[in-house]
Scaffold this active site. Structure first.
Site, PDB file in Angstrom:
ATOM      1  N   ASP A   1       1.200  -0.831  -0.457  1.00  0.00           N
ATOM      2  CA  ASP A   1       0.362  -0.211   0.236  1.00  0.00           C
ATOM      3  C   ASP A   1       0.988   1.561   0.108  1.00  0.00           C
ATOM      4  OD1 ASP A   1      -2.467   1.595  -0.262  1.00  0.00           O
ATOM      5  OD2 ASP A   1      -2.906   0.305   1.432  1.00  0.00           O
TER       6      ASP A   1
HETATM    7  C1  BGC Z   1      -4.761   3.303   0.085  1.00  0.00           C
HETATM    8  C2  BGC Z   1      -4.909   2.453  -0.696  1.00  0.00           C
HETATM    9  C3  BGC Z   1      -4.993   2.855  -2.183  1.00  0.00           C
HETATM   10  C4  BGC Z   1      -3.641   4.240  -2.104  1.00  0.00           C
HETATM   11  C5  BGC Z   1      -3.207   5.025  -3.909  1.00  0.00           C
HETATM   12  C6  BGC Z   1      -3.218   4.189  -0.080  1.00  0.00           C
HETATM   13  O1  BGC Z   1      -3.776   5.297   0.984  1.00  0.00           O
HETATM   14  O2  BGC Z   1      -5.025   2.749   1.580  1.00  0.00           O
HETATM   15  O3  BGC Z   1      -5.825   1.725  -1.238  1.00  0.00           O
HETATM   16  O4  BGC Z   1      -5.286   2.190  -3.601  1.00  0.00           O
HETATM   17  O5  BGC Z   1      -3.558   5.195  -1.365  1.00  0.00           O
HETATM   18  O6  BGC Z   1      -3.825   6.104  -3.362  1.00  0.00           O
END
Ligand code: BGC
Length: 867
Positions: free
Chosen positions: A309
């Site tokens: 993530d």
């Molecule tokens: C989120 C993800 C997301 C990523 C990119 C993160 O903060 O938890 O679900 O895909 O950001 O935007």
């Protein structure tokens, strides 16, 4: 730790599962009239019994050899026939330099960004193209507009895996058309707590339903050539402390609840998995070998790649060794630090090669090792699916005296109330927010549908964006102020408040947030280094796109000092300062009540604005909405409340309302779908995928801070396998609305239940559903299974009843349909921690066919026997 060494503890080693052979069924169950004997077993409906069609490699340990042998092999490669060249990955690996390999393992700044979340540069020397990775769950999130589909929780409410597939196809196609290669979706974490900020981004509190839907959505996305990323592995079930919380969970709970969706996603061929921010049993997910290697690779046979993530990586060598292949969105740990670790001999280059091979292999499978032509976006097709899902997921929770559909005088004299009637609540906040081409206003759609002869009035009811500031001394332009690049604008003056009151101040701005003080209180502080602004889908942006921050302060009667400092920064800035007094709020409510009184019927739009990055702090409708509903229902009891909420809300006003229609965040076609259901052009076909609690203290998370939100950085999943509706059953707690609940405009009867043993060791549950009313309608028939005495004797905890299958049915008036819902042998099994495997739940078990988890219509018992 090597992979072999780490294969211990809560995830058992590969090999035949401990489960006995699949069930044999005792004589046909009571209540049987038309069985399926002699007839071919129906083709596996995507809607029924998740987990039945696993790839062989996954099924072997899940189901035991006999069942696995019968399972088909779902090849992700088949869905994505790209231009592959045999041996291309090997050839590339042999030619890539260490620096080039490492450049493929982490994100970087995109020189030609299309507005997506992530970017990995290519290696032009070897013809490897760049990779763009876009969110998200309800549509493609990039600079250009895209189809804003209803939130996944609304998709789930359809109980229709075929629609999940269509939904996936829209995103897959648009992702490719909008220059993307990887989709950062679907999210399949279970809805565990009603407070979680991302409940709208995921499907359900039920493991089986979530597993079905995620699998079909992934098939849809990837059939269009976009790589799907199932996220967030694992147990990212809340936003509070999401980057640090340490989740403690027992082995049985893990396997029977949260993991089922991920397992189904892997079985469906997901190309990528995203490791979550949080820790599981003391180890960050992005460096957790039990999750990333033992479970994903060894148990499930995952052959895609694991990315982190955003900002979730805490180490270099340990993360790579644990099974993380890609750091996003930057190379803080997998960039220069990794190259140095390899050159210094601390990390074997073979570990880098392994990660590169996994990434390149998926890209090769999708034909993304060459520059491939991209399709045109098909906005009309996207809009059609968005409308279908929003209509099919519309969930009618209450309908006293047939308030809905609106017909006759009710359709000719209407008051429409609420801010989201004129500012459509299209999409949730955070990384799942999608910018649509256009979205109609519900008020306009209602007026069009009601027609020229009807009177449709409107009242705001609650002001989301504030009124211009009262006059200041000296006078100042605070409503439409621009500050040129490099300039600073300062104001000092006073404004006067007629009586002691609570005032909400709002700043709408672009660029740097202006500093505003009232008396000596700073209203909208920016805390250096603290990212405290997670834009929601509604309140955080003004209709013209400016960001909005708000704060409420108590003011005494008299003059108050105001200072404003705004800086143009490098790009210049625009802002407006606004306010709402308690007196303004009371006037908005009074005006709504007047409009309600003057009309035959009322449609009141209520909202709740959830977002990634923060949990809700209350389940009540925010702001003054409860007072608004009280006043409007008192003025006119024929009031329908339309809910644009992320998931459940408490409804102390329920008994005073005439009808309640749950529309979630319905996407760009929300106005059309809402109107179609309100006026009866469509039947409300949605059912709840999350139990709605009766009160703030009557849900699985209430009263135990260790359970939620965690204490001293640790959280215990002490409700164990009793997630969602299972907890309400286990504790005997009456919900406001149960899982699986939703009304139709017609009625349904159930008859002739028959249960037979199926060839794959599961059950075939066959019954007849009849539309007993006078109009076409949708029913979602659900099959629930009682506990096994054999498992109980072994001391295995079991739900009072678990969802074992379901079928969505559209029936014309008077139509009857015989349906068979297959229940997989796997669904009959529980995870036995002592044996680290699935054990078949033999013995006499109850089978209920029901219209919701609390509305059984047909009941029988079957004896499941070991073979
Ligand atoms: C989120 C993800 C997301 C990523 C990119 C993160 O903060 O938890 O679900 O895909 O950001 O935007």
């Amino acid at each position: 730790m090597s992979e072999a060494e780490s294969r211990q503890s809560y995830i058992p080693p590969d090999g035949p599962a401990a489960a006995p052979s699949p069930a044999a069924l005792a004589p046909r169950a009571r209540g049987t009239s038309e069985g399926t004997k002699g007839r071919p077993r129906p083709a596996p409906s995507p809607g029924a019994a998740a987990g039945t069609r696993l790839p062989r490699r996954a099924a072997l340990w899940l189901l035991g050899g006999a069942v696995a042998a019968a399972a088909s092999v779902a090849s992700p490669a088949r869905a994505n026939p790209g231009p592959r060249r045999a041996g291309r990955v090997d050839e590339l690996l042999s030619r890539l330099t260490l620096a080039e390999k490492i450049s493929l393992l982490h994100g970087a700044a995109d020189p030609k960004s299309l507005g997506q979340a992530g970017y990995v540069p290519g290696v032009p020397r070897l013809g490897i193209p760049e990779l763009r990775l876009a969110d998200g769950p309800a549509g493609v999130r990039a600079k250009r507009t895209a189809t804003a589909l209803p939130a996944p929780v609304m998709l789930a409410a359809t109980f229709d895996p075929a629609l999940a597939r269509a939904y996936g196809e829209v995103i897959g196609h648009e992702g490719r058309a909008l220059g993307q290669d990887v989709l950062l979706s679907p999210m399949v974490n279970l809805i565990r707590t009603p407070y979680a900020g991302r409940n709208f981004e995921t499907f359900s509190e039920d493991p089986l339903l979530s597993a079905d839907l995620v699998a079909e959505e992934i098939r849809g996305i990837q059939a269009e050539g976009l790589i799907a990323t199932v996220k967030h592995l694992a147990l990212n079930n809340q936003e509070k402390d999401r980057t640090t919380i340490d989740v403690r969970v027992d082995e049985q709970t893990l396997h029977e609840t949260e993991l089922r969706g991920f397992e189904a996603a892997v079985a469906a061929g997901a190309g990528a998995v995203m490791a979550a921010y949080n820790k599981v049993d003391g180890v960050y997910c992005a460096e957790n070998p039990k999750l990333l290697t033992e479970l994903l690779r060894h148990r499930w046979g995952f052959d895609g790649w694991v990315m982190s993530d955003w900002g979730a990586v805490h180490s270099t060598g340990p993360s790579l060794a644990a099974g993380l292949d890609m750091e996003m969105p930057s190379g803080a740990r997998f960039g220069a630090a990794l190259e140095k670790a390899v050159r210094d001999g601390h990390v074997p280059e073979a570990s880098v090669d392994r990660a590169v091979r996994r990434i390149l292999s998926v890209r090769d499978r999708f034909g993304l090792l060459e520059a491939v032509p991209r399709p045109e976006r098909d906005a009309a097709a996207g809009a059609r699916v968005a409308l279908r899902v929003a209509t099919a997921g519309a969930t009618l929770l209450r309908n006293e005296g047939r308030t809905l559909p609106l017909t006759g005088p009710a359709a000719r004299s209407l008051a429409v109330i609420g801010p989201t009637a004129t500012l459509p609540f299209v999409s949730g906040g955070g990384s799942a927010h999608v910018i649509p081409d256009a979205a109609a206003r519900p008020l306009d759609a209602i007026r069009d549908r009601a027609g020229a002869g009807a009177t449709v009035t409107y009242a705001l009811g609650e002001d989301l964006y504030g009124r211009p500031m009262p006059a200041t001394e000296p006078p100042a332009e605070l409503e439409n102020r621009t500050v040129a690049a490099g300039a600073t604008w300062r104001y000092e003056g006073t404004f006067t408040v007629p009586e002691a009151d609570r005032w909400t101040f709002l700043i709408h701005y672009s660029g740097t947030r202006p500093t505003v003080t009232v008396d000596s209180t700073e209203l909208f502080p920016v805390r250096p280094g603290v990212y405290d602004f997670f834009p929601g889908g509604l309140e955080s942006h003004a209709p013209d796109g400016l960001l909005v921050r708000r704060t409420t302060v108590a003011l005494t009667a008299g003059a108050h000092r105001l200072t404003v400092t705004a800086s143009g920064g490098s790009l210049g800035q625009r802002f407006r300062l606004r306010a709402i007094s308690a007196a303004d709020r009371a006037e908005d409510i009074a005006e709504a009540a007047r409009a309600a009184r003057a009309a035959h019927s009322v449609v009141l739009f209520a909202y709740e604005d959830a977002t990634e990055g923060q949990d809700r702090t209350s389940l009540a409708l925010p702001g003054t909405q409860e007072a608004l509903i009280d006043a409007v229902t008192a003025a006119n009891p024929r009031t329908t409340v339309v809910l644009n909420t992320s998931s459940c809300v408490t409804m102390p006003w329920l008994e005073r309302s005439a009808a309640v229609l749950q529309m979630y965040y319905p996407g760009q076609e929300g106005a059309a779908a809402t109107t179609a259901v309100l006026f009866g052009d469509a039947d409300p076909g949605g059912r709840l995928t999350q139990t709605f609690p009766a009160a703030e203290d009557r849900h699985p998370m209430a009263g135990d801070p260790l359970r939620y939100p965690g204490r001293d950085g640790i959280q215990q999943y002490s409700e164990r396998i009793h997630v969602g509706h299972r907890w309400y059953d286990a504790e005997g707690v009456e919900p406001l609305f149960p899982f699986g609940y939703g009304l139709s405009y017609t009625t349904f009867g159930y008859e002739d239940l028959a249960v037979e043993r199926a060839a794959d060791g599961g059950l075939d549950v066959t019954f007849t559903v009849r539309n007993t009313g006078g109009r076409p309608g949708t029913e979602v028939a659900q099959v629930y299974l009682g506990p096994s005495p054999h498992l109980a004797a072994l001391g295995v905890d079991q739900p009072r009843q678990l969802l074992a299958g379901y079928r969505r049915l559209e029936l014309t008036a008077g139509e009857r349909r015989r349906v068979t819902v297959p229940v997989a042998a796997r669904t009959l099994s529980s995870w036995d921690t002592a044996r680290h495997g699935w054990v078949l739940g033999t013995g006499r078990r109850t089978v209920r066919v029901a219209a919701s988890s609390r509305d059984p219509r047909l009941v029988t018992e079957v004896t499941v026997q070991p073979r």
